[in-house]
Design an enzyme around this catalytic site. Sequence first.
Site, PDB file in Angstrom:
ATOM      1  N   SER A 205       0.832  -1.193   0.000  1.00  0.00           N
ATOM      2  CA  SER A 205       0.000   0.000   0.000  1.00  0.00           C
ATOM      3  C   SER A 205       0.875   1.255   0.000  1.00  0.00           C
ATOM      4  CB  SER A 205      -0.962  -0.036   1.195  1.00  0.00           C
ATOM      5  OG  SER A 205      -1.966   0.940   1.065  1.00  0.00           O
TER       6      SER A 205
ATOM      7  N   ASP B 129      -5.974  -3.157  -2.551  1.00  0.00           N
ATOM      8  CA  ASP B 129      -4.873  -2.901  -1.621  1.00  0.00           C
ATOM      9  C   ASP B 129      -4.224  -4.184  -1.096  1.00  0.00           C
ATOM     10  OD1 ASP B 129      -3.331  -2.046   0.669  1.00  0.00           O
ATOM     11  OD2 ASP B 129      -4.534  -0.221   0.692  1.00  0.00           O
TER      12      ASP B 129
END
Length: 333
Positions: free
Chosen positions: A72, A200
Amino acid sequence: MNIQGSISHQGTDYMENINGISTNDKLKERCQILSIDGGGIIGLFSAFILAAIEDDLNVSLTDHFDLITGTSTGGIIAIALAIGISPKEIVDFYLNDGPIIFSSNMKSIRQLFCSKYDSLRLREALKRRFGNKTIADCQKRLLIPAFDIDKLKMQVFKTRHHEDFVKDHKIPLWKVAMATTAAPTYFDVSDNVNNVRLIDGAICANNPSLLGITEAIKYLDVPIDNIYLLNIGATTEVNCYPTFLNRGGILQWAWYFVNMFLQAQSYGMNQHCKLLLQDRSLRVDAIVQKGKFKMDKLNLKELESFASTASQKYMPEIKKLFIEHKATPFNPI
């Protein structure tokens, strides 16, 4: 998590060739891994830590690490480091582009039905920073996880440090960064890479340290006793969860679940890494009070303050464990 059943990369199972190591990029001796957690704009804390290491120890950080992995926001940092962008420049990215990326005039009721932030702003910011560079332009071995929501598998983007990795090196870095940062409810699903729907990487590896260790052992042929890990967190909240959760339903748990899930992941991975590597694993993080920082709200002065305190605390151990080692040059296959 069943790793063998859940991880894939480049269209094949991550574990598929795990017993057939064949590579020209082996690290025969010591391997140092830099792993960076996810955490939204709190990644500025991680960037401050990395910049402090360079300033305090008068080093170029990436000279001392053989493999970099990040999830991320940590994936953005890892990509930047791998193509030669300094930690100070990464700090500037968060300060200059963070407020633009995390700006929204959306009314709260609409957030129940669509992403809170405009993914185009994130896309443009990443394209400005990474340009047309692809994974092939990385100067360091790199691992960046995302999650394929259709196949329910982790997808790990990698440099060509093994002869079986034949596709990822062509992918633009901004697309990799979009995939690993596509946090549900915050940004749209990313379909920039071959129309695969990715979200993500924090869904499966908010702390990607174990991915790095596995990669070093199975694909770089490094004995586990020769692996050293530096894991940079993005602050950890002290939480006292209310007793109504004991019998809570969806509404009660919804407010707490995401934060608990991410913290539990990072803590669990850290414990596994400690068991595997013993005193060759170091996690740098800061404990903060509940609600101190939010994934989408820039809090410059306090993040810098916590990073300064943490770097001062851990700097002697960082110097002792990691700085004497010079990374093996990366020669893509």
